[in-house]
Scaffold this motif. Structure first.
Motif, PDB file in Angstrom:
ATOM      1  N   MET A   1     -34.214  -7.940  59.330  1.00  0.00           N
ATOM      2  CA  MET A   1     -35.182  -6.901  58.957  1.00  0.00           C
ATOM      3  C   MET A   1     -35.058  -6.504  57.490  1.00  0.00           C
ATOM      4  O   MET A   1     -36.009  -6.059  56.861  1.00  0.00           O
TER       5      MET A   1
ATOM      6  N   PHE B   1     -37.402  -8.467  55.468  1.00  0.00           N
ATOM      7  CA  PHE B   1     -38.780  -8.008  55.669  1.00  0.00           C
ATOM      8  C   PHE B   1     -39.073  -6.802  54.783  1.00  0.00           C
ATOM      9  O   PHE B   1     -40.098  -6.747  54.099  1.00  0.00           O
TER      10      PHE B   1
ATOM     11  N   SER C   1     -33.576 -14.617  55.111  1.00  0.00           N
ATOM     12  CA  SER C   1     -34.689 -15.176  55.882  1.00  0.00           C
ATOM     13  C   SER C   1     -35.952 -15.186  55.033  1.00  0.00           C
ATOM     14  O   SER C   1     -36.533 -14.130  54.764  1.00  0.00           O
TER      15      SER C   1
ATOM     16  N   ALA D   1     -39.047 -13.850  57.063  1.00  0.00           N
ATOM     17  CA  ALA D   1     -39.137 -12.400  57.181  1.00  0.00           C
ATOM     18  C   ALA D   1     -39.558 -11.774  55.855  1.00  0.00           C
ATOM     19  O   ALA D   1     -40.367 -10.838  55.815  1.00  0.00           O
TER      20      ALA D   1
ATOM     21  N   ALA E   1     -43.229 -12.410  55.432  1.00  0.00           N
ATOM     22  CA  ALA E   1     -43.989 -11.545  56.335  1.00  0.00           C
ATOM     23  C   ALA E   1     -44.125 -10.145  55.747  1.00  0.00           C
ATOM     24  O   ALA E   1     -45.203  -9.538  55.787  1.00  0.00           O
ATOM     25  N   GLY E   2     -43.054  -9.621  55.179  1.00  0.00           N
ATOM     26  CA  GLY E   2     -43.109  -8.292  54.573  1.00  0.00           C
ATOM     27  C   GLY E   2     -44.067  -8.235  53.399  1.00  0.00           C
ATOM     28  O   GLY E   2     -44.852  -7.287  53.259  1.00  0.00           O
TER      29      GLY E   2
END
Length: 201
Positions: A1, A4, A141, A144, A147-148
């Protein structure tokens, strides 16, 4: 996370700067004209560029130095011409716009301008491809992180476009649009100057 949130924060910090693309999205939102299509075109374009940056295209400009100057020149020419169009509209007394925002501009023409402002702007490549690509290499990652950054783009453009719709009543007069066109023209010319300045100094 963590990757992200890093991507989300970096994406928002880069995209929130006032520029030609954001000025156009704001203008379309205020006009209430093709808002969804314009926001989607900008967000999807950002998503594609971010993907290229995160997955290996960050070195493209480094491998082809001439590409940088070519993109700068093409972008500056387009922005100078589009800025001149906005300034002429301002000098003529503002847009012929009624309170409902119906101006008759075609969807194809609007999207063509939107995509040109996006893909002919070298700053977009430097931000989304080079800078984001470099930062992504440090993340645990990449998926991730990407995606963020993509979520940041979609959130910002749709918030800008549809948030502007709520201001339409305040900007229904020709005088208000005269000021808006003038400011937009100045933004275009300022960005154009910033593109060619490194080439002449």
């Amino acid at each position: 996370m963590q990757a992200f949130w890093t991507g989300l924060g970096l994406g928002l910090s880069l995209i929130m700067a006032i520029g030609a693309q954001n000025a156009f999205v704001l203008r379309q939102g205020l006009r209430g004209e093709h808002v969804f299509q314009v926001c989607m075109a900008c967000a999807l374009s950002d998503a594609l560029l971010l993907t290229f940056g995160v997955y290996g295209a960050a070195t493209l400009i480094g491998r082809f130095p001439a590409l940088d100057n070519l993109m700068r020149l093409a972008g500056a020419i387009f922005l100078l011409l589009y800025g001149a169009r906005a300034m002429i509209a301002a000098l003529r007394g503002g847009q012929t716009l009624d309170p409902t925002g119906q101006t008759g501009a075609s969807r194809v023409r609007t999207l063509s301008v939107c995509l040109a402002l996006t893909w002919l702007n070298p700053h977009v490549y430097l931000d989304t491809v080079v800078l984001v690509g470099a930062v992504s290499a440090q993340q645990a990652s990449k998926a991730a992180f990407l995606a963020g950054a993509v979520v940041a783009s979609f959130t910002f453009f749709f918030a800008l476009g549809y948030g502007a719709v709520r201001l339409r009543r305040l900007l229904a007069s020709p005088r208000a649009w005269q000021v808006l066109d003038g400011l937009m023209g100045l933004v275009m010319w300022t960005v154009a100057l910033s593109l060619v300045w490194p080439m002449v100094v």
